[in-house]
Design a protein around this motif. Structure first.
Motif, PDB file in Angstrom:
ATOM      1  N   THR A   1      30.114  -1.612  36.095  1.00 35.14           N
ATOM      2  CA  THR A   1      30.509  -0.312  36.644  1.00 35.14           C
ATOM      3  C   THR A   1      32.024  -0.252  36.737  1.00 35.14           C
ATOM      4  OG1 THR A   1      28.490  -0.325  37.991  1.00 35.14           O
ATOM      5  CG2 THR A   1      30.156   1.315  38.552  1.00 35.14           C
ATOM      6  N   TRP A   2      32.606   0.885  36.373  1.00 37.79           N
ATOM      7  CA  TRP A   2      34.046   1.024  36.526  1.00 37.79           C
ATOM      8  C   TRP A   2      34.405   2.458  36.878  1.00 37.79           C
ATOM      9  CZ3 TRP A   2      31.466   0.368  31.989  1.00 37.79           C
ATOM     10  CH2 TRP A   2      31.643   1.313  30.985  1.00 37.79           C
ATOM     11  N   GLN A   3      35.566   2.583  37.512  1.00 38.70           N
ATOM     12  CA  GLN A   3      36.049   3.882  37.968  1.00 38.70           C
ATOM     13  C   GLN A   3      37.480   4.089  37.518  1.00 38.70           C
ATOM     14  OE1 GLN A   3      37.995   3.711  41.444  1.00 38.70           O
ATOM     15  NE2 GLN A   3      38.754   5.790  41.136  1.00 38.70           N
ATOM     16  N   ASN A   4      37.741   5.272  36.998  1.00 41.90           N
ATOM     17  CA  ASN A   4      39.095   5.724  36.690  1.00 41.90           C
ATOM     18  C   ASN A   4      39.236   7.134  37.234  1.00 41.90           C
ATOM     19  OD1 ASN A   4      40.584   3.643  35.228  1.00 41.90           O
ATOM     20  ND2 ASN A   4      38.991   3.845  33.675  1.00 41.90           N
ATOM     21  N   ASN A   5      40.134   7.310  38.201  1.00 37.35           N
ATOM     22  CA  ASN A   5      40.325   8.600  38.848  1.00 37.35           C
ATOM     23  C   ASN A   5      38.996   9.109  39.401  1.00 37.35           C
ATOM     24  OD1 ASN A   5      41.692  10.813  39.826  1.00 37.35           O
ATOM     25  ND2 ASN A   5      42.087  11.732  37.840  1.00 37.35           N
ATOM     26  N   LYS A   6      38.524  10.284  38.971  1.00 38.31           N
ATOM     27  CA  LYS A   6      37.298  10.868  39.529  1.00 38.31           C
ATOM     28  C   LYS A   6      36.032  10.445  38.776  1.00 38.31           C
ATOM     29  CE  LYS A   6      39.638  15.125  41.061  1.00 38.31           C
ATOM     30  NZ  LYS A   6      39.654  16.616  40.942  1.00 38.31           N
ATOM     31  N   GLN A   7      36.206   9.721  37.687  1.00 44.28           N
ATOM     32  CA  GLN A   7      35.055   9.388  36.846  1.00 44.28           C
ATOM     33  C   GLN A   7      34.541   7.976  37.084  1.00 44.28           C
ATOM     34  OE1 GLN A   7      35.596   9.597  32.541  1.00 44.28           O
ATOM     35  NE2 GLN A   7      33.550  10.450  32.339  1.00 44.28           N
ATOM     36  N   VAL A   8      33.223   7.861  37.158  1.00 43.10           N
ATOM     37  CA  VAL A   8      32.552   6.576  37.305  1.00 43.10           C
ATOM     38  C   VAL A   8      31.617   6.388  36.115  1.00 43.10           C
ATOM     39  CG1 VAL A   8      31.077   5.135  38.753  1.00 43.10           C
ATOM     40  CG2 VAL A   8      32.584   6.821  39.810  1.00 43.10           C
ATOM     41  N   ALA A   9      31.644   5.210  35.515  1.00 45.21           N
ATOM     42  CA  ALA A   9      30.733   4.888  34.420  1.00 45.21           C
ATOM     43  C   ALA A   9      29.940   3.646  34.796  1.00 45.21           C
ATOM     44  CB  ALA A   9      31.507   4.656  33.122  1.00 45.21           C
ATOM     45  N   ASN A  10      28.681   3.616  34.389  1.00 47.68           N
ATOM     46  CA  ASN A  10      27.812   2.512  34.758  1.00 47.68           C
ATOM     47  C   ASN A  10      26.909   2.143  33.587  1.00 47.68           C
ATOM     48  OD1 ASN A  10      24.748   2.011  35.951  1.00 47.68           O
ATOM     49  ND2 ASN A  10      26.307   0.841  37.021  1.00 47.68           N
ATOM     50  N   VAL A  11      26.868   0.850  33.288  1.00 51.48           N
ATOM     51  CA  VAL A  11      25.966   0.318  32.270  1.00 51.48           C
ATOM     52  C   VAL A  11      25.005  -0.643  32.953  1.00 51.48           C
ATOM     53  CG1 VAL A  11      25.754  -1.077  30.176  1.00 51.48           C
ATOM     54  CG2 VAL A  11      27.673   0.519  30.416  1.00 51.48           C
ATOM     55  N   LYS A  12      23.706  -0.458  32.721  1.00 54.60           N
ATOM     56  CA  LYS A  12      22.690  -1.381  33.226  1.00 54.60           C
ATOM     57  C   LYS A  12      21.895  -1.896  32.041  1.00 54.60           C
ATOM     58  CE  LYS A  12      22.011   1.057  37.638  1.00 54.60           C
ATOM     59  NZ  LYS A  12      20.999   1.726  38.510  1.00 54.60           N
ATOM     60  N   ALA A  13      21.534  -3.185  32.068  1.00 51.12           N
ATOM     61  CA  ALA A  13      20.817  -3.751  30.930  1.00 51.12           C
ATOM     62  C   ALA A  13      19.941  -4.921  31.355  1.00 51.12           C
ATOM     63  CB  ALA A  13      21.807  -4.219  29.859  1.00 51.12           C
ATOM     64  N   GLN A  14      18.835  -5.095  30.623  1.00 54.29           N
ATOM     65  CA  GLN A  14      17.991  -6.268  30.842  1.00 54.29           C
ATOM     66  C   GLN A  14      18.729  -7.532  30.428  1.00 54.29           C
ATOM     67  OE1 GLN A  14      14.566  -5.255  28.436  1.00 54.29           O
ATOM     68  NE2 GLN A  14      13.393  -4.554  30.208  1.00 54.29           N
TER      69      GLN A  14
END
Length: 203
Positions: free
Chosen positions: A173-186
């Motif tokens: 998971t990472w955040q830059n300014n107002k945006q959050v991105a998330n990767v989940k994986a087995q």
């Protein structure tokens, strides 16, 4: 509104506002040594999208990639977990200082790289064969090789298991300014590939 199946870089489009994997810089297929996962569904908008990856014949997701835009950078930062770095001081193979602690059948090795916080989780049965710091060093190396923890982000958190999971327990998971991105994986390797593809595009 009907779902439309289209040919080309992607896949399922649920309406005019729904982005494609290409627009999200997400891979359509992710291949690792033991898993091939394909993007089977895209939903949401460019600012708040979700891509679901599945293996052939499997009903549970192999991985997901999700982006969210919050009302402020402060709200976005709250979506990235503050990890626990308590424990015994240890060092990874490249000299990175880390901490190690055991909790309920698992060994947690945690460290920081820039604004990234990383935790490698090892089942205690694996520690009979391999030292947890050795496994954590492998995770550290993989994150750097895939240009994940080398990326400059406002805040980032990684939790990686040393073995494949039945659920999408591995998270980046990472955040830059107002945006959050998330990767989940087995599988951690699947998560690395998705994150590598999209992380430099989410700034």
């Amino acid at each position: 509104m009907a779902t439309v199946l289209i040919a080309g870089p992607l896949l399922l489009v649920h309406g005019d506002a729904t982005p494609t994997t290409t627009e999200l810089a997400a891979p359509t297929t992710v291949k690792t040594g033991t898993q091939t996962a394909k993007a089977t569904d895209v939903s949401g908008t460019t600012s708040n999208a979700k891509v679901t990856y599945q293996q052939n014949g499997q009903t549970t997701p192999a991985a997901t990639y999700q982006t969210n835009t919050k009302t402020s950078a402060t709200q976005a930062a709250k979506q990235v977990s503050n990890q626990d770095h308590r424990g015994e001081a240890v060092k990874l193979s490249d000299g990175t200082k880390a901490t190690e602690q055991g909790v309920m059948g698992h060994i947690y090795v945690s460290w920081t790289k820039g604004n990234w916080s990383v935790t490698a989780v090892t089942d205690t049965t694996q520690t009979l064969h391999t030292d947890p710091t050795t496994l954590a060093s492998t995770v550290n190396k993989s994150l750097k090789q895939n240009d994940i923890t080398t990326q400059d982000v406002d805040k980032g958190a990684v939790t990686v298991y040393s073995s494949a999971q039945d659920t999408t327990a591995n998270q980046i998971t990472w955040q830059n300014n107002k945006q959050v991105a998330n990767v989940k994986a087995q599988q951690a390797a699947t998560g690395y590939q998705i994150a590598k593809s999209v992380i430099s595009k989410t700034k």
